[in-house]
Scaffold this motif. Sequence first.
Motif, mmCIF file in Angstrom:
data_model
loop_
_atom_site.group_PDB
_atom_site.id
_atom_site.type_symbol
_atom_site.label_atom_id
_atom_site.label_comp_id
_atom_site.label_asym_id
_atom_site.label_seq_id
_atom_site.Cartn_x
_atom_site.Cartn_y
_atom_site.Cartn_z
ATOM 1 N N LEU A 127 0.806 -1.218 0.000
ATOM 2 C CA LEU A 127 0.000 0.000 0.000
ATOM 3 C C LEU A 127 0.841 1.270 0.000
ATOM 4 N N ALA A 128 2.153 1.115 -0.033
ATOM 5 C CA ALA A 128 3.051 2.258 0.130
ATOM 6 C C ALA A 128 2.871 3.313 -0.959
ATOM 7 N N ASP A 129 2.469 2.924 -2.150
ATOM 8 C CA ASP A 129 2.278 3.898 -3.229
ATOM 9 C C ASP A 129 1.047 4.762 -3.016
ATOM 10 N N LYS A 130 0.068 4.232 -2.270
ATOM 11 C CA LYS A 130 -1.178 4.964 -2.058
ATOM 12 C C LYS A 130 -1.230 5.661 -0.697
ATOM 13 N N LEU A 202 10.211 -6.335 10.540
ATOM 14 C CA LEU A 202 9.409 -6.049 9.359
ATOM 15 C C LEU A 202 10.176 -5.187 8.359
ATOM 16 N N GLU A 203 10.993 -4.256 8.873
ATOM 17 C CA GLU A 203 11.829 -3.444 7.989
ATOM 18 C C GLU A 203 12.840 -4.324 7.250
ATOM 19 N N ALA A 204 13.519 -5.169 7.992
ATOM 20 C CA ALA A 204 14.562 -6.017 7.397
ATOM 21 C C ALA A 204 13.983 -6.956 6.340
ATOM 22 N N ASP A 205 12.748 -7.399 6.554
ATOM 23 C CA ASP A 205 12.108 -8.318 5.606
ATOM 24 C C ASP A 205 11.451 -7.583 4.439
ATOM 25 N N GLY A 206 11.486 -6.251 4.475
ATOM 26 C CA GLY A 206 10.899 -5.475 3.390
ATOM 27 C C GLY A 206 9.387 -5.469 3.374
ATOM 28 N N ASP A 207 8.760 -5.663 4.537
ATOM 29 C CA ASP A 207 7.306 -5.766 4.605
ATOM 30 C C ASP A 207 6.606 -4.425 4.814
ATOM 31 N N ILE A 208 7.330 -3.406 5.218
ATOM 32 C CA ILE A 208 6.705 -2.132 5.568
ATOM 33 C C ILE A 208 7.519 -0.953 5.036
ATOM 34 N N LYS A 209 6.844 0.193 4.973
ATOM 35 C CA LYS A 209 7.513 1.462 4.727
ATOM 36 C C LYS A 209 7.225 2.362 5.922
ATOM 37 N N VAL A 210 8.264 2.845 6.571
ATOM 38 C CA VAL A 210 8.119 3.675 7.764
ATOM 39 C C VAL A 210 7.670 5.085 7.382
ATOM 40 N N LEU A 211 6.650 5.575 8.097
ATOM 41 C CA LEU A 211 6.149 6.928 7.880
ATOM 42 C C LEU A 211 6.515 7.862 9.026
ATOM 43 N N ILE A 212 6.457 7.350 10.247
ATOM 44 C CA ILE A 212 6.759 8.152 11.440
ATOM 45 C C ILE A 212 7.615 7.306 12.375
ATOM 46 N N ASP A 213 8.697 7.911 12.908
ATOM 47 C CA ASP A 213 9.631 7.155 13.741
ATOM 48 C C ASP A 213 9.981 7.964 14.992
ATOM 49 N N THR A 214 9.453 7.534 16.146
ATOM 50 C CA THR A 214 9.753 8.245 17.395
ATOM 51 C C THR A 214 10.815 7.523 18.223
ATOM 52 N N ARG A 215 11.667 6.757 17.552
ATOM 53 C CA ARG A 215 12.810 6.169 18.244
ATOM 54 C C ARG A 215 13.920 7.192 18.428
ATOM 55 N N THR A 216 13.784 8.332 17.773
ATOM 56 C CA THR A 216 14.791 9.385 17.860
ATOM 57 C C THR A 216 14.171 10.651 18.436
ATOM 58 N N GLU A 217 15.021 11.521 18.954
ATOM 59 C CA GLU A 217 14.533 12.811 19.459
ATOM 60 C C GLU A 217 13.938 13.630 18.316
#
Length: 339
Positions: A127-130, A202-217
Amino acid sequence: MERREFLISTAALSVLAASNTKLLAQTGGALEKTSLTLGVGGKPLLYYLPLTIAERRGFFKDEGLDVTINDFGGGAKSLQALVGGSVDVVTGAYEHTIRMQAKGQDIRALCELGRFPAIVIAVRKELADKVKSPADFAGLKLGVTAPGSSTALTIQYAMVKAGLKASDAPLIGIGGGASAVAAIKQGQVDVISHLDPVISKLEADGDIKVLIDTRTEEGTRALFGGSNPAAVLYVKKDFADANPNTSKALVNAFVKSLKWLQSATPEQIADSVPAEYQLGDKPLYLKAIANSLPTYSLDGVLPMEGMQSVLNTLKILDPEFANATIDLAATYDDRFIKA
């Protein structure tokens, strides 16, 4: 023979006295309660790594505590267990202390475990394109650890901030660990709001595209506009008042855990957790640890800026808080972290 037995008994008593002296020195007095039940929602998640380290490295035992950990499907269920009396204390999201104050229940954080939420919002790769942002989430199936948990709050906040209503997409509880990974891989959900090691897998397996990441400041400030504390140790105020030495011992154990994490390598950390937490891929788990290490509290102190940020989030998201008067100072009992 009698002299020998006397000397042995004396030596044993000396060891016991020394042990008790150490315990009293650590806590400032005898523990009111040594056996505790602790609730958590998704213990294998790196969100709760300070808890696992305190358990596995013996920091609870060092403080004279015997802690039984009950792992629930999500943070909201841990909170219910505390309110219902089936657990004594909880490691869970700070926002629950605010929610309960609004309901007239006095629950207080004693120690911060995570200074950033460490929650990642991602879309299934098909669904990453949409789906480019939370503005596109309407009608999609949103996977969270459990409705009412911090993962749910975060994705709903992102939707509201993007101009949608929190009710524009259904929340589906997918738990933690392998069940959450399967939910994306099998197409049970379209979007996931979750934590490591699930996200790294999931990232390593190529299953998702990250939109928001709060692992960082940077990612946390981009979404929330400031710091936003994550997991804390929280209890009923009545428990803290009735068991001050036990509460102090708990805080001591968690602070030891946080300090240990600051100097430990990812390899040392991975070797300290149960093998099943690594989702069958230790190299990937090491990467997930490296991603998560910056999220943990440095000293266990909960900053007012972060507390205010969480309240602001609730005011935007939940009509119940729009005009609510919340005393943030009454959501955090700092006497044990400062003692």
